[in-house]
Design an enzyme around this catalytic site. Structure first.
Site, PDB file in Angstrom:
ATOM      1  N   LYS A 147      -0.205   1.629   3.354  1.00 57.25           N
ATOM      2  CA  LYS A 147      -0.272   3.085   3.227  1.00 57.25           C
ATOM      3  C   LYS A 147      -1.332   3.574   4.186  1.00 57.25           C
ATOM      4  O   LYS A 147      -2.253   2.837   4.535  1.00 57.25           O
ATOM      5  CB  LYS A 147      -0.651   3.487   1.799  1.00 57.25           C
ATOM      6  CG  LYS A 147      -0.156   4.868   1.437  1.00 57.25           C
ATOM      7  CD  LYS A 147       1.300   4.827   1.036  1.00 57.25           C
ATOM      8  CE  LYS A 147       1.821   6.199   0.650  1.00 57.25           C
ATOM      9  NZ  LYS A 147       3.154   6.109   0.035  1.00 57.25           N
TER      10      LYS A 147
HETATM   11  P1  NAD Z   1       5.107  16.798  -0.163  1.00 56.87           P
HETATM   12  O1  NAD Z   1       3.833  17.038   0.532  1.00 56.87           O
HETATM   13  O2  NAD Z   1       6.387  17.047   0.550  1.00 56.87           O
HETATM   14  O3  NAD Z   1       5.150  17.626  -1.519  1.00 56.87           O
HETATM   15  C1  NAD Z   1       4.124  17.552  -2.464  1.00 56.87           C
HETATM   16  C2  NAD Z   1       4.329  18.667  -3.479  1.00 56.87           C
HETATM   17  O4  NAD Z   1       3.320  18.556  -4.497  1.00 56.87           O
HETATM   18  C3  NAD Z   1       4.171  20.063  -2.886  1.00 56.87           C
HETATM   19  O5  NAD Z   1       5.062  20.943  -3.541  1.00 56.87           O
HETATM   20  C4  NAD Z   1       2.736  20.429  -3.242  1.00 56.87           C
HETATM   21  O6  NAD Z   1       2.529  21.826  -3.326  1.00 56.87           O
HETATM   22  C5  NAD Z   1       2.626  19.784  -4.603  1.00 56.87           C
HETATM   23  N1  NAD Z   1       1.244  19.514  -4.970  1.00 56.87           N
HETATM   24  C6  NAD Z   1       0.216  19.072  -4.193  1.00 56.87           C
HETATM   25  N2  NAD Z   1      -0.902  18.988  -4.909  1.00 56.87           N
HETATM   26  C7  NAD Z   1      -0.574  19.344  -6.175  1.00 56.87           C
HETATM   27  C8  NAD Z   1      -1.302  19.483  -7.372  1.00 56.87           C
HETATM   28  N3  NAD Z   1      -2.612  19.198  -7.400  1.00 56.87           N
HETATM   29  N4  NAD Z   1      -0.647  19.895  -8.477  1.00 56.87           N
HETATM   30  C9  NAD Z   1       0.671  20.169  -8.429  1.00 56.87           C
HETATM   31  N5  NAD Z   1       1.422  20.082  -7.326  1.00 56.87           N
HETATM   32  C10 NAD Z   1       0.798  19.679  -6.221  1.00 56.87           C
HETATM   33  O7  NAD Z   1       5.043  15.273  -0.665  1.00 56.87           O
HETATM   34  P2  NAD Z   1       6.253  14.337  -1.075  1.00 56.87           P
HETATM   35  O8  NAD Z   1       6.617  13.511   0.094  1.00 56.87           O
HETATM   36  O9  NAD Z   1       7.286  15.114  -1.799  1.00 56.87           O
HETATM   37  O10 NAD Z   1       5.519  13.337  -2.090  1.00 56.87           O
HETATM   38  C11 NAD Z   1       5.365  13.630  -3.463  1.00 56.87           C
HETATM   39  C12 NAD Z   1       5.101  12.336  -4.220  1.00 56.87           C
HETATM   40  O11 NAD Z   1       6.204  11.443  -4.030  1.00 56.87           O
HETATM   41  C13 NAD Z   1       3.870  11.545  -3.773  1.00 56.87           C
HETATM   42  O12 NAD Z   1       3.329  10.872  -4.888  1.00 56.87           O
HETATM   43  C14 NAD Z   1       4.451  10.532  -2.806  1.00 56.87           C
HETATM   44  O13 NAD Z   1       3.613   9.396  -2.648  1.00 56.87           O
HETATM   45  C15 NAD Z   1       5.731  10.203  -3.521  1.00 56.87           C
HETATM   46  N6  NAD Z   1       6.772   9.591  -2.697  1.00 56.87           N
HETATM   47  C16 NAD Z   1       7.233  10.216  -1.573  1.00 56.87           C
HETATM   48  C17 NAD Z   1       8.244   9.644  -0.837  1.00 56.87           C
HETATM   49  C18 NAD Z   1       8.842  10.316   0.364  1.00 56.87           C
HETATM   50  O14 NAD Z   1       9.847   9.805   0.878  1.00 56.87           O
HETATM   51  N7  NAD Z   1       8.331  11.439   0.815  1.00 56.87           N
HETATM   52  C19 NAD Z   1       8.773   8.409  -1.230  1.00 56.87           C
HETATM   53  C20 NAD Z   1       8.298   7.800  -2.391  1.00 56.87           C
HETATM   54  C21 NAD Z   1       7.292   8.418  -3.106  1.00 56.87           C
END
Ligand code: NAD
Length: 417
Positions: free
Chosen positions: A106
């Protein structure tokens, strides 16, 4: 106030639980608990107004025993080395669990991307890519998007790496735009996987998707499309939120329309027309059938797990439930579909993207989605079967499979020297 379990503590506790069930020796436990390689870098950034500021970036390769490291890059103000370590460790188990030939990694930069211009973010990305350049590459470590980064970030990363090498290396990152070697279906892959694993859990409980209500925390790349796919499949999505707050409507929301509004410049789902406001804390405790935490880690903890009413918690985010909360939820009979299973669709299609990049041969979106479905269904079946056989939670079963496969790779390769 009692300190909540951090992501790194949670990851260690989950590992210890799997080690105990697998009966692994102390040496193997220590090996698996310790990241293989860590890099901390300074990122001097010239701001648009001319002054220079220095940011911190990280790349942690937790384990390389099954193949090159794989894992996203996060841009977030609270990102630190321990968070990145935890996320890297979870990637190791996730890749092993779904049977793809990667270790776990990561990366992250401590930055609030909302406060920086697009040009500044491009400079941050290019410098970060150059700094960690020596340890990444298609056969070494392959980054992808995570919180605060996206396909454009990956395009800048790939371009920087390629310019430094002197030729185009599409396979150095995944989650790129299709125009520069990305895969069809990567954008929605994590969310699609969240839906598949939610439906697998419902199927086991004999419940139809058309009967359930859903709340989704985080309306980003994962949560936004998860809400849309679940809605399109007949679930009633009653609440969604982002960092600024949430939107609730007991009659159901229209996530596709909300996503369109965000795309055309709406800053937050909070205040969306026809909805009532709801805080992120209230959303976690909503009386819904399925809760999808899809923002950050540690949002379900010992302080609120008792108040979680959802029967199914499907972890779109990595590490949203602390081990203390897991125990509370389990004692209540709630079913937690764990992160390393529920959100593994993203890395599954990242793997497909890397394979396509290496072969320079492209698959159709249907091929990608069919293979994603096959990987996720197989992983869910394996986890659920082991959970039943051993009388453990889905989390412990998933960790046992992932950790067990990595331990097996170590045993087979032997210890050098
Ligand atoms: P992103 O940045 O696209 O979206 C994150 C979302 O969470 C946004 O809507 C943001 O406003 C919100 N957010 C941020 N801080 C917050 C808080 N304190 N309280 C509430 N909401 C909050 O990120 P993403 O890629 O969608 O990732 C989200 C989660 O999924 C993370 O844990 C990431 O590790 C996990 N994840 C992502 C992927 C991927 O392919 N992008 C794959 C597996 C896991």
């Amino acid at each position: 106030m009692v300190a909540r379990q951090s992501a790194w503590e949670s990851a260690q506790i989950q590992l210890a639980e799997a080690v105990k069930h697998l009966g692994l020796d102390d040496g193997t436990h220590q090996l698996l608990a310790t990241p293989r390689r860590e890099m901390t870098v300074s990122i001097p950034l010239r701001r648009d107004d001319g002054h220079v500021e220095v940011l911190r970036g990280y790349r942690v390769q937790h384990n390389l025993s099954r193949g090159p490291a794989k894992g996203g890059i996060r841009y977030h103000p609270s990102t630190d080395i321990d968070e990145v370590r935890a996320l890297a460790m979870w990637m190791t188990w996730k890749c092993a669990l779904i049977g793809i030939p990667y270790g776990g990694a990561k990366g992250g930069v401590t930055i609030d991307p909302r406060l920086y211009s697009r040009n500044e973010l491009e400079r941050v990305t290019r410098r970060y890519a150059s700094e960690i350049g020596p340890i990444v590459g298609p056969e070494k470590d392959i980054p992808a998007p995570d919180v605060g980064t996206d396909d454009q970030t990956m395009a800048w990363f790939m371009d920087t790496y390629s310019v430094n090498k002197g030729y185009t290396v599409t396979g150095v990152v995944t989650g790129k735009p299709v125009s520069v070697g990305g895969s069809q279906g990567r954008g929605g892959a994590t969310s699609r996987g969240v839906m598949y694993s939610a439906f697998a859990a419902l199927r086991e409980a004999g419940i139809s998707p058309r009967e359930v209500s859903v709340a989704v925390q985080g309306f980003g790349k994962v949560g936004g499309l998860a809400a849309q796919y679940l809605h399109d499949a007949g679930c009633k999505v009653v609440a969604v939120s982002d960092v600024k707050g949430g939107a609730y409507n007991a009659m159901g929301l229209n996530p596709a329309a909300m996503l369109r509004a965000i795309k055309s410049g709406m800053e937050s789902v909070a205040g969306y027309p026809g909805t009532d406001p709801i805080s992120n804390e209230e959303l976690i405790e909503l009386d819904v059938d399925i809760l999808v935490p899809a923002a950050l880690e540690g949002v379900i903890h010992d302080g609120n797990a008792d108040a979680v009413k959802a029967r199914f918690i499907v972890e779109g985010a990595n590490g949203p439930t602390t081990p203390d909360a897991d125990a509370i939820l389990e004692s209540r009979g709630a079913i937690v579909v764990p992160d390393i299973l529920a959100n593994s669709g993203g890395v599954a299609v990242s793997y497909f993207e890397w394979v396509q990049d290496l072969q320079a041969y492209w698959w159709t979106e249907d091929e990608v989605n069919d293979r994603l479905r096959a990987i996720m269904d197989k992983a869910y079946d394996e986890v659920s079967t082991l959970a039943r056989e051993q009388g453990v939670s889905l989390r412990t079963a998933a960790q046992m499979i992932g950790v067990g496969r990595v331990a097996e790779a170590h045993r087979t390769r032997g210890l050098y020297p």
